[in-house]
Design a protein around this motif. Structure first.
Motif, PDB file in Angstrom:
ATOM      1  N   ASP A   1      11.826 -10.632  -0.031  1.00 48.16           N
ATOM      2  CA  ASP A   1      11.386 -10.684   1.361  1.00 48.16           C
ATOM      3  C   ASP A   1      11.101  -9.298   1.947  1.00 48.16           C
ATOM      4  O   ASP A   1      10.324  -9.167   2.882  1.00 48.16           O
ATOM      5  CB  ASP A   1      12.419 -11.422   2.220  1.00 48.16           C
ATOM      6  N   SER A   2      11.693  -8.250   1.380  1.00 49.17           N
ATOM      7  CA  SER A   2      11.454  -6.898   1.908  1.00 49.17           C
ATOM      8  C   SER A   2      10.026  -6.423   1.646  1.00 49.17           C
ATOM      9  O   SER A   2       9.600  -5.399   2.177  1.00 49.17           O
ATOM     10  CB  SER A   2      12.457  -5.901   1.322  1.00 49.17           C
ATOM     11  N   ILE A   3       9.275  -7.173   0.860  1.00 46.37           N
ATOM     12  CA  ILE A   3       7.888  -6.814   0.545  1.00 46.37           C
ATOM     13  C   ILE A   3       7.027  -6.845   1.806  1.00 46.37           C
ATOM     14  O   ILE A   3       6.011  -6.169   1.894  1.00 46.37           O
ATOM     15  CB  ILE A   3       7.313  -7.753  -0.538  1.00 46.37           C
ATOM     16  N   LYS A   4       7.438  -7.602   2.796  1.00 46.82           N
ATOM     17  CA  LYS A   4       6.684  -7.648   4.054  1.00 46.82           C
ATOM     18  C   LYS A   4       6.511  -6.241   4.627  1.00 46.82           C
ATOM     19  O   LYS A   4       5.472  -5.919   5.192  1.00 46.82           O
ATOM     20  CB  LYS A   4       7.373  -8.554   5.066  1.00 46.82           C
ATOM     21  N   LYS A   5       7.517  -5.400   4.453  1.00 44.21           N
ATOM     22  CA  LYS A   5       7.441  -4.008   4.915  1.00 44.21           C
ATOM     23  C   LYS A   5       6.335  -3.252   4.169  1.00 44.21           C
ATOM     24  O   LYS A   5       5.580  -2.484   4.759  1.00 44.21           O
ATOM     25  CB  LYS A   5       8.800  -3.339   4.706  1.00 44.21           C
ATOM     26  N   VAL A   6       6.231  -3.497   2.866  1.00 42.70           N
ATOM     27  CA  VAL A   6       5.184  -2.862   2.060  1.00 42.70           C
ATOM     28  C   VAL A   6       3.812  -3.295   2.566  1.00 42.70           C
ATOM     29  O   VAL A   6       2.906  -2.481   2.742  1.00 42.70           O
ATOM     30  CB  VAL A   6       5.336  -3.231   0.558  1.00 42.70           C
ATOM     31  N   LEU A   7       3.675  -4.586   2.817  1.00 42.28           N
ATOM     32  CA  LEU A   7       2.381  -5.116   3.254  1.00 42.28           C
ATOM     33  C   LEU A   7       1.993  -4.586   4.631  1.00 42.28           C
ATOM     34  O   LEU A   7       0.822  -4.322   4.887  1.00 42.28           O
ATOM     35  CB  LEU A   7       2.416  -6.640   3.252  1.00 42.28           C
ATOM     36  N   ARG A   8       2.980  -4.423   5.510  1.00 41.07           N
ATOM     37  CA  ARG A   8       2.673  -3.818   6.816  1.00 41.07           C
ATOM     38  C   ARG A   8       2.211  -2.386   6.620  1.00 41.07           C
ATOM     39  O   ARG A   8       1.254  -1.946   7.241  1.00 41.07           O
ATOM     40  CB  ARG A   8       3.894  -3.882   7.742  1.00 41.07           C
ATOM     41  N   PHE A   9       2.894  -1.627   5.740  1.00 43.79           N
ATOM     42  CA  PHE A   9       2.503  -0.249   5.454  1.00 43.79           C
ATOM     43  C   PHE A   9       1.061  -0.202   4.949  1.00 43.79           C
ATOM     44  O   PHE A   9       0.289   0.678   5.297  1.00 43.79           O
ATOM     45  CB  PHE A   9       3.453   0.383   4.416  1.00 43.79           C
ATOM     46  N   GLN A  10       0.693  -1.163   4.124  1.00 42.34           N
ATOM     47  CA  GLN A  10      -0.641  -1.179   3.531  1.00 42.34           C
ATOM     48  C   GLN A  10      -1.682  -1.866   4.420  1.00 42.34           C
ATOM     49  O   GLN A  10      -2.823  -2.019   4.011  1.00 42.34           O
ATOM     50  CB  GLN A  10      -0.597  -1.870   2.171  1.00 42.34           C
ATOM     51  N   ASN A  11      -1.297  -2.286   5.613  1.00 46.33           N
ATOM     52  CA  ASN A  11      -2.226  -2.982   6.527  1.00 46.33           C
ATOM     53  C   ASN A  11      -2.890  -4.170   5.852  1.00 46.33           C
ATOM     54  O   ASN A  11      -4.100  -4.364   5.947  1.00 46.33           O
ATOM     55  CB  ASN A  11      -3.303  -2.030   7.052  1.00 46.33           C
ATOM     56  N   PHE A  12      -2.085  -4.999   5.175  1.00 47.61           N
ATOM     57  CA  PHE A  12      -2.669  -6.090   4.407  1.00 47.61           C
ATOM     58  C   PHE A  12      -3.434  -7.082   5.280  1.00 47.61           C
ATOM     59  O   PHE A  12      -4.496  -7.561   4.888  1.00 47.61           O
ATOM     60  CB  PHE A  12      -1.611  -6.837   3.588  1.00 47.61           C
ATOM     61  N   GLU A  13      -2.927  -7.387   6.457  1.00 46.68           N
ATOM     62  CA  GLU A  13      -3.621  -8.362   7.303  1.00 46.68           C
ATOM     63  C   GLU A  13      -5.038  -7.891   7.645  1.00 46.68           C
ATOM     64  O   GLU A  13      -5.998  -8.656   7.559  1.00 46.68           O
ATOM     65  CB  GLU A  13      -2.822  -8.634   8.583  1.00 46.68           C
ATOM     66  N   GLU A  14      -5.166  -6.618   7.991  1.00 49.69           N
ATOM     67  CA  GLU A  14      -6.490  -6.034   8.272  1.00 49.69           C
ATOM     68  C   GLU A  14      -7.364  -6.101   7.022  1.00 49.69           C
ATOM     69  O   GLU A  14      -8.541  -6.461   7.073  1.00 49.69           O
ATOM     70  CB  GLU A  14      -6.327  -4.595   8.754  1.00 49.69           C
ATOM     71  N   GLU A  15      -6.792  -5.742   5.887  1.00 52.33           N
ATOM     72  CA  GLU A  15      -7.517  -5.785   4.611  1.00 52.33           C
ATOM     73  C   GLU A  15      -7.999  -7.203   4.310  1.00 52.33           C
ATOM     74  O   GLU A  15      -9.154  -7.418   3.943  1.00 52.33           O
ATOM     75  CB  GLU A  15      -6.576  -5.298   3.509  1.00 52.33           C
ATOM     76  N   PHE A  16      -7.125  -8.176   4.474  1.00 51.46           N
ATOM     77  CA  PHE A  16      -7.416  -9.577   4.182  1.00 51.46           C
ATOM     78  C   PHE A  16      -8.560 -10.095   5.056  1.00 51.46           C
ATOM     79  O   PHE A  16      -9.420 -10.828   4.589  1.00 51.46           O
ATOM     80  CB  PHE A  16      -6.148 -10.402   4.409  1.00 51.46           C
ATOM     81  N   ASN A  17      -8.552  -9.705   6.309  1.00 56.68           N
ATOM     82  CA  ASN A  17      -9.564 -10.191   7.255  1.00 56.68           C
ATOM     83  C   ASN A  17     -10.877  -9.426   7.189  1.00 56.68           C
ATOM     84  O   ASN A  17     -11.885  -9.877   7.740  1.00 56.68           O
ATOM     85  CB  ASN A  17      -9.018 -10.161   8.681  1.00 56.68           C
ATOM     86  N   ASN A  18     -10.872  -8.263   6.549  1.00 51.93           N
ATOM     87  CA  ASN A  18     -12.073  -7.423   6.468  1.00 51.93           C
ATOM     88  C   ASN A  18     -12.258  -6.887   5.050  1.00 51.93           C
ATOM     89  O   ASN A  18     -12.301  -5.679   4.828  1.00 51.93           O
ATOM     90  CB  ASN A  18     -11.965  -6.261   7.459  1.00 51.93           C
ATOM     91  N   LEU A  19     -12.376  -7.771   4.104  1.00 55.18           N
ATOM     92  CA  LEU A  19     -12.496  -7.392   2.690  1.00 55.18           C
ATOM     93  C   LEU A  19     -13.614  -6.392   2.446  1.00 55.18           C
ATOM     94  O   LEU A  19     -13.489  -5.493   1.612  1.00 55.18           O
ATOM     95  CB  LEU A  19     -12.742  -8.640   1.831  1.00 55.18           C
ATOM     96  N   GLU A  20     -14.691  -6.535   3.188  1.00 57.93           N
ATOM     97  CA  GLU A  20     -15.868  -5.690   2.946  1.00 57.93           C
ATOM     98  C   GLU A  20     -15.607  -4.208   3.220  1.00 57.93           C
ATOM     99  O   GLU A  20     -16.230  -3.348   2.594  1.00 57.93           O
ATOM    100  CB  GLU A  20     -17.077  -6.185   3.745  1.00 57.93           C
ATOM    101  N   LYS A  21     -14.673  -3.882   4.098  1.00 58.92           N
ATOM    102  CA  LYS A  21     -14.401  -2.466   4.404  1.00 58.92           C
ATOM    103  C   LYS A  21     -13.851  -1.717   3.194  1.00 58.92           C
ATOM    104  O   LYS A  21     -14.203  -0.563   2.962  1.00 58.92           O
ATOM    105  CB  LYS A  21     -13.404  -2.350   5.559  1.00 58.92           C
ATOM    106  N   LYS A  22     -12.970  -2.368   2.453  1.00 56.21           N
ATOM    107  CA  LYS A  22     -12.265  -1.685   1.377  1.00 56.21           C
ATOM    108  C   LYS A  22     -12.806  -2.040  -0.014  1.00 56.21           C
ATOM    109  O   LYS A  22     -12.787  -1.204  -0.920  1.00 56.21           O
ATOM    110  CB  LYS A  22     -10.787  -2.058   1.468  1.00 56.21           C
ATOM    111  N   TYR A  23     -13.275  -3.255  -0.180  1.00 55.62           N
ATOM    112  CA  TYR A  23     -13.559  -3.749  -1.523  1.00 55.62           C
ATOM    113  C   TYR A  23     -15.021  -4.071  -1.803  1.00 55.62           C
ATOM    114  O   TYR A  23     -15.341  -4.602  -2.859  1.00 55.62           O
ATOM    115  CB  TYR A  23     -12.710  -4.993  -1.808  1.00 55.62           C
TER     116      TYR A  23
END
Length: 162
Positions: free
Chosen positions: A32-54
């Motif tokens: 469950d502590s992985i949520k902290k990693v995902l916040r650090f990596q801005n995963f929600e932003e990444e997930f919603n805007n795939l085109e920016k990064k990938y």
């Protein structure tokens, strides 16, 4: 003919999101502590805007199919002119005995070379992604400095010179 097909198709955004959602659910369920990693990596932003990064020109994302079934993904994203980062390697559990992880990483490395990167970096989570870490080691990745500024102790950093 091979049973495995790895493609780069940016019209398959929903399939990519499906795989990334499974990836996140799996790693969070293991720790469950992985949520902290995902916040650090801005995963929600990444997930919603795939085109920016990938999406080109900043990155590429690849989808793997096994016998025409959606099986996994991997991405590369630009760090600077000489360096890129391997991201979001995921293989659905049903296909993990098919060497798909290896083939996805190999494909991403070959694409990074075509883009004239000199090195490829990654971060991973010790104790959660140990099988992946062993796979990276077997492919020549070596431990390196904290290139992305993560302050999370479980994160390891690796690099492969191309």
């Amino acid at each position: 003919m091979t049973d495995i097909n790895i493609i780069e198709d940016y019209d398959k955004k929903e399939q990519i999101r499906t795989l990334l959602s499974e990836y996140i659910s799996e790693i969070i369920s293991s720790d469950d502590s992985i949520k902290k990693v995902l916040r650090f990596q801005n995963f929600e932003e990444e997930f919603n805007n795939l085109e920016k990064k990938y999406y080109p020109p900043n990155g590429k994302i690849f989808i793997a199919y096994y016998k025409n079934e959606l099986a996994g993904c991997v991405a590369i994203t630009k760090l600077d002119m000489d360096k890129c980062e391997l991201k979001r390697l995921y293989v659905r559990p049903k296909y993990r005995s098919k060497k798909l992880g290896y083939k996805l990483i190999f494909h991403a490395i070959e694409e990074a070379k075509k883009l004239h990167y000199k090195s490829i970096y990654l971060d991973s989570i010790k104790g959660v992604m140990d099988k992946g870490i062993r796979l990276y080691e077997s492919m020549g990745f070596e431990y390196t400095y904290n290139y992305n500024g993560s302050s999370i102790k479980k994160i390891i950093h690796m690099k492969l010179n191309l």
